[in-house]
Design an enzyme around this catalytic site. Structure first.
Site: not given
Ligand code: F6R
Length: 607
Positions: A100-101, A74, A602, A2, A484, A27, A487, A503, A480
């Site tokens: 907040n918190g 939030w 996002k 928040c 990272k 934010r 991407e 293999h 993962e």
């Molecule tokens: C990678 C990333 C994406 C999300 C994916 C699912 O860093 O952020 O691979 O993990 O698009 O998104 P959510 O978790 O919002 O369903």
């Protein structure tokens, strides 16, 4: 997280409060509100939705007065709604609070207050605060606040006003940031520097336990014992964009560094020292006992958190766990029924494929539990049960703190299910609880190696390919790590189960190619060393990630990143941090747009 603002001075407070909240919009939030105090008369305006909704509501009747507090919320406890939005008051309007918190012991405090005759309006943890001040007030607001904070467990940054003392704002913090801005005969409060930067660069950065009292005569700061202290003025040199990122060059780095806090928040109030987990789930032990398998459904990073979950849940619950990419699951005529627990994982709670998979699972009568970061999201509304990650809004496209809190939620859920099935001993539960509570501190230690990891990342940034290898749960984290790196740095990266290399993949190992070998699992350590030798023999440049104490690995690799020791099952929480930093620093070295990588969004709300 928040956002908090506050103003006391000679100007009308409301426009300054709204302007401050605007600066905190980056934010992310789901509701906003302000309270303005003028001669013992308090006006509160709050509403669910964007700040613009609040502004539209106030356009012709802005509250008048020279002091006030404001908030963007939030949601964590209670859905986004007008009633749950801050500011909150007690039984009367005498005391008003923004927070907040997370107040971990709010349930207990709420019951106690209800027994004393207090009535509550919202579902929030915050509302206990004005009621507690009401209870403790004996003519001195600051003293009542001091008495109240002694009862609180959890984290808070608070701004408080009272119609009984309409000349002051009291602010106090623990584990949640709070800054006082010092202007010319005017004073400001903010949870984040950008909110006050248009007015002043002179600030007091409050420390845990410190309380500030703002009046027309100035700002007095007290320590946790209630003694007056002299604070040093901190002059802010950042520009507004840098301030939004808390001084970090990118949101992604800020969010990586927020992870110890995010882990702590996500466990906050949900696990005690005896290892008892309370996630607020309604499933009974009888229902839990009837599940014959678990199907995890998610996309991208969330699915890789699910991959870690497969190892954790199969080990702890001894039932099969399948992990499915949501876009595959939904069209695969999946084998799920009322004896299946479907675990849906989604940071945003709005991913189209994940939502469709959730609906598919429900149509087949499976029980759906969701792990999500967004209260009130579609996934949270449609699942049978929800576990919220309390990571706060994630702004960088590449998920970091959401992933780590998804892991934490999976550990807590696994413990809860294991307890319901009688599959975890008291000793094991206590050991896990202790180790989980230590994770924020250990994560901080790993972050302390950022400078070394930056150097390592610069060397990898020159390559167009990289490989991550690991066995067991390390392989899941490697997936993962590779995502990272791909991407944000656009380096082609692949994760392989280390035993699978021979293999086919070994054909790709050439002189000096970077291989990141995750070797945290003691039971598989010797096997990993053999796999490392396989790639070394073909000329790879190998960086190992291993626990401190396993120094013998040094002889087989080119460099090692050591992690502080934790239980092997919890290793992913620490292992992923150097991989996130590697991706981040490699992307910076290659000049990529780290926070907004090409071709990605996002929240993926289309199929
Ligand atoms: C990678 C990333 C994406 C999300 C994916 C699912 O860093 O952020 O691979 O993990 O698009 O998104 P959510 O978790 O919002 O369903």
């Amino acid at each position: 997280m928040c956002g908090i603002v506050g103003y006391l001075g000679k100007k009308q407070a409301a426009p300054i409060l709204l302007g401050g909240l605007e600066k905190l919009e980056y934010r992310g939030y789901d509701s906003a509100g302000i309270a303005v105090l003028a001669d013992s008369s308090l006006e509160i305006a709050k509403t669910v939705g964007k700040l613009q909704v609040l502004k539209d509501k106030l356009v012709d009747n802005l509250p008048a007065g020279y002091m006030g507090i404001g908030h963007t919320r939030w949601a964590t406890h209670g859905k986004p709604s007008d009633t749950n939005a801050h500011p909150h008051t007690g039984c009367s309007d005498a005391f008003v609070v923004v927070h907040n918190g997370i107040i971990e012991n709010y349930q207990k405090l709420k019951e106690w207050l209800i027994n004393k005759g207090h009535t509550f309006k919202s579902e929030t943890d915050t509302e206990v605060l004005p009621h507690l001040i009401e209870h403790h007030y004996k003519g001195d607001l600051a003293a009542a606040v001091q008495d109240m904070v002694r009862l609180l467990e959890g984290s808070y940054a608070l701004a408080i006003m009272s119609t009984k003392e309409p000349d002051k704002i009291v602010a106090v913090r623990k584990d949640s940031p709070l800054v006082v801005g010092l202007g010319q005969e005017e004073y400001f409060l903010a949870s984040d520097i950008p909110a006050i930067l248009n007015h002043t660069r002179e600030t007091y950065i409050l420390e845990d336990g410190e309380m500030a009292v703002l009046t027309a005569d100035g700002v007095t700061v007290y320590n946790s014992l209630g003694e007056k202290i002299v604070k040093e003025i901190f002059h802010v040199q950042w520009d507004i964009q840098a301030a939004e990122r808390g001084g970090y060059p990118h949101f992604m780095l800020k969010e990586i560094f927020e992870q110890p806090r995010a882990i702590k928040d996500t466990t906050s109030g949900r696990i005690n020292d005896a290892g008892i987990v309370d996630l607020g789930l309604q499933m009974t032990p009888t229902e839990i006992a009837k599940f014959e398998k678990i199907a995890v459904v998610a996309c991208g990073t969330a699915s890789y958190a699910g991959m870690v979950g497969k190892y954790v849940m199969e080990k702890m619950l001894r039932i099969p766990v399948e992990v499915d990419i949501a876009s595959e699951f939904r069209y695969r005529d999946p084998l799920v029924d009322e004896k299946t627990l479907v675990l849906v994982i989604s940071q945003s709670g709005e991913t189209a494929d994940t939502l469709a998979a959730l609906r598919e699972a429900k149509a087949r009568k499976a029980k759906v539990v969701a792990i999500t970061n967004v209260v009130g999201s579609s996934v949270s509304r449609e699942a049978d049960e929800v576990i919220y990650t309390w990571a706060g809004p994630e702004i960088a496209v590449a998920s970091t703190k959401a992933y780590i809190t998804q892991l934490v939620a999976i550990y807590l859920l696994s413990m809860h299910l294991a307890q319901a099935k009688g599959m975890i001993s008291q000793h094991e539960a206590e050991e896990l609880a202790l180790a989980i509570k230590k994770l924020p501190e250990l994560a901080d230690e790993v972050l302390g190696q950022a400078a070394n990891i930056e150097l390592w990342a610069k060397s990898i940034a020159k390559w167009e390919d990289a490989f991550f290898i690991g066995r067991g749960i390390d392989f899941a984290v490697g997936l993962e790590g590779a995502l990272k790196l791909k991407e944000i740095s656009y380096i082609h990266a692949e994760a392989y189960a280390a035993g699978e290399l021979k293999h086919g993949t070994l054909a790709l190992i050439v002189d000096n190619i970077p291989v990141i070998a995750l070797a945290t699992q003691e039971a598989l350590f010797d096997k990993m060393v053999s796999n490392i030798k396989e790639v070394k023999a073909r000329g790879a440049n190998v960086t190992a990630v291993a626990f401190a104490g396993n120094e013998e690995i040094q002889a087989s690799v080119d460099q090692v990143i050591y992690l502080p020791k934790t239980l092997p099952i919890l290793a992913p929480v620490l292992t992923v941090i150097p991989l996130q930093l590697l991706a981040y620093y490699a992307a910076v070295a290659r000049g990529s747009d780290v926070d907004k990588p090409r071709n990605l969004a996002k929240s993926v709300t289309v199929e």
